[in-house]
Design a protein around this motif. Structure first.
Motif, PDB file in Angstrom:
ATOM      1  N   ARG A  50      -5.485 -40.043 -19.471  1.00  0.00           N
ATOM      2  CA  ARG A  50      -4.233 -40.775 -19.318  1.00  0.00           C
ATOM      3  C   ARG A  50      -3.088 -40.070 -20.019  1.00  0.00           C
ATOM      4  N   LYS A  51      -1.913 -40.328 -19.490  1.00  0.00           N
ATOM      5  CA  LYS A  51      -0.702 -39.769 -20.073  1.00  0.00           C
ATOM      6  C   LYS A  51      -0.396 -40.506 -21.369  1.00  0.00           C
ATOM      7  N   THR A  52       0.101 -39.789 -22.339  1.00  0.00           N
ATOM      8  CA  THR A  52       0.483 -40.400 -23.602  1.00  0.00           C
ATOM      9  C   THR A  52       1.944 -40.079 -23.890  1.00  0.00           C
ATOM     10  N   ALA A  53       2.529 -40.812 -24.758  1.00  0.00           N
ATOM     11  CA  ALA A  53       3.923 -40.591 -25.117  1.00  0.00           C
ATOM     12  C   ALA A  53       4.011 -40.385 -26.624  1.00  0.00           C
ATOM     13  N   PRO A  54       4.903 -39.503 -27.056  1.00  0.00           N
ATOM     14  CA  PRO A  54       5.070 -39.293 -28.505  1.00  0.00           C
ATOM     15  C   PRO A  54       5.533 -40.579 -29.181  1.00  0.00           C
ATOM     16  N   ALA A  55       5.014 -40.837 -30.354  1.00  0.00           N
ATOM     17  CA  ALA A  55       5.379 -42.031 -31.114  1.00  0.00           C
ATOM     18  C   ALA A  55       6.872 -42.055 -31.422  1.00  0.00           C
ATOM     19  N   GLU A  56       7.479 -40.885 -31.606  1.00  0.00           N
ATOM     20  CA  GLU A  56       8.915 -40.827 -31.910  1.00  0.00           C
ATOM     21  C   GLU A  56       9.738 -41.401 -30.763  1.00  0.00           C
ATOM     22  N   ASP A  57       9.359 -41.062 -29.531  1.00  0.00           N
ATOM     23  CA  ASP A  57      10.079 -41.585 -28.364  1.00  0.00           C
ATOM     24  C   ASP A  57       9.969 -43.098 -28.285  1.00  0.00           C
ATOM     25  N   ILE A  58       8.778 -43.598 -28.546  1.00  0.00           N
ATOM     26  CA  ILE A  58       8.564 -45.046 -28.497  1.00  0.00           C
ATOM     27  C   ILE A  58       9.375 -45.738 -29.585  1.00  0.00           C
ATOM     28  N   ARG A  59       9.351 -45.178 -30.798  1.00  0.00           N
ATOM     29  CA  ARG A  59      10.120 -45.782 -31.900  1.00  0.00           C
ATOM     30  C   ARG A  59      11.621 -45.734 -31.622  1.00  0.00           C
ATOM     31  N   ALA A  60      12.084 -44.630 -31.047  1.00  0.00           N
ATOM     32  CA  ALA A  60      13.514 -44.497 -30.751  1.00  0.00           C
ATOM     33  C   ALA A  60      13.960 -45.537 -29.727  1.00  0.00           C
ATOM     34  N   LEU A  61      13.160 -45.740 -28.697  1.00  0.00           N
ATOM     35  CA  LEU A  61      13.512 -46.748 -27.696  1.00  0.00           C
ATOM     36  C   LEU A  61      13.458 -48.151 -28.290  1.00  0.00           C
ATOM     37  N   GLN A  62      12.492 -48.405 -29.146  1.00  0.00           N
ATOM     38  CA  GLN A  62      12.406 -49.722 -29.774  1.00  0.00           C
ATOM     39  C   GLN A  62      13.618 -49.947 -30.681  1.00  0.00           C
TER      40      GLN A  62
END
Length: 164
Positions: free
Chosen positions: A123-135
């Motif tokens: 499965r595709k994963t996303a960097p935690a930084e991107d997720i935190r930035a969007l949040q």
């Protein structure tokens, strides 16, 4: 010629397997606990493969001690052959040399061709930084998952990791 025994300590038969390898004349018997399936492999087995040399023989009681798939077993045999060493499996009474070696390779290649390509299913994963930035920008987890093309569970896990 050096006979090196290898046992993966995964069940109640491990002591019997170790004794059997010693009785077969293995000069060295190495044993280890099973590793996490997501790791790169077992360190003891990998060190044996780095150490083994031409004319030596790796002896196991069962193929399941070496790998979890036919593709991994073929890779293992290839590594041994590249070093000039061979494999002996006592319970199946097969070796990687001679007629039984050709039969073993043919059987493993047939089974490997039927196994799913695990790398294609990853499965595709996303960097935690991107997720935190969007949040931090006020985007909710469902929208984050949609924007990054990952599952909602992936977003929730990454968010939980950052708060833990």
């Amino acid at each position: 010629m050096l006979r090196i025994g290898y046992v993966r300590l995964q069940d109640t038969r491990s002591a019997e397997d170790t004794a059997a390898l010693k009785s077969l004349g293995c000069h060295v018997v190495r044993a280890e606990e099973p590793t996490d399936p997501t790791s790169d492999g077992s360190s003891v087995l990998l060190s044996i493969l780095d150490f083994i040399s031409e004319g030596d023989e790796l002896v196991v009681t069962r193929l399941s001690h070496l790998a979890t798939s036919a593709r991994e077993l073929l890779d293992m045999i290839d590594r041994l052959e590249a070093r000039g060493a061979s494999l002996l499996v006592t319970e199946a009474e097969v070796s990687s040399i001679g007629e039984s070696g050709r039969a073993l390779r043919a059987a493993l290649e047939a089974v490997a061709s039927l196994e799913p390509a695990w790398s294609a299913r990853r499965r595709k994963t996303a960097p935690a930084e991107d997720i935190r930035a969007l949040q931090a920008a006020g985007v909710g987890p469902v929208e984050i998952a949609r924007r990054l093309g990952v599952s909602r569970m992936t977003v929730w896990r990454k968010l939980k990791e950052t708060t833990a």
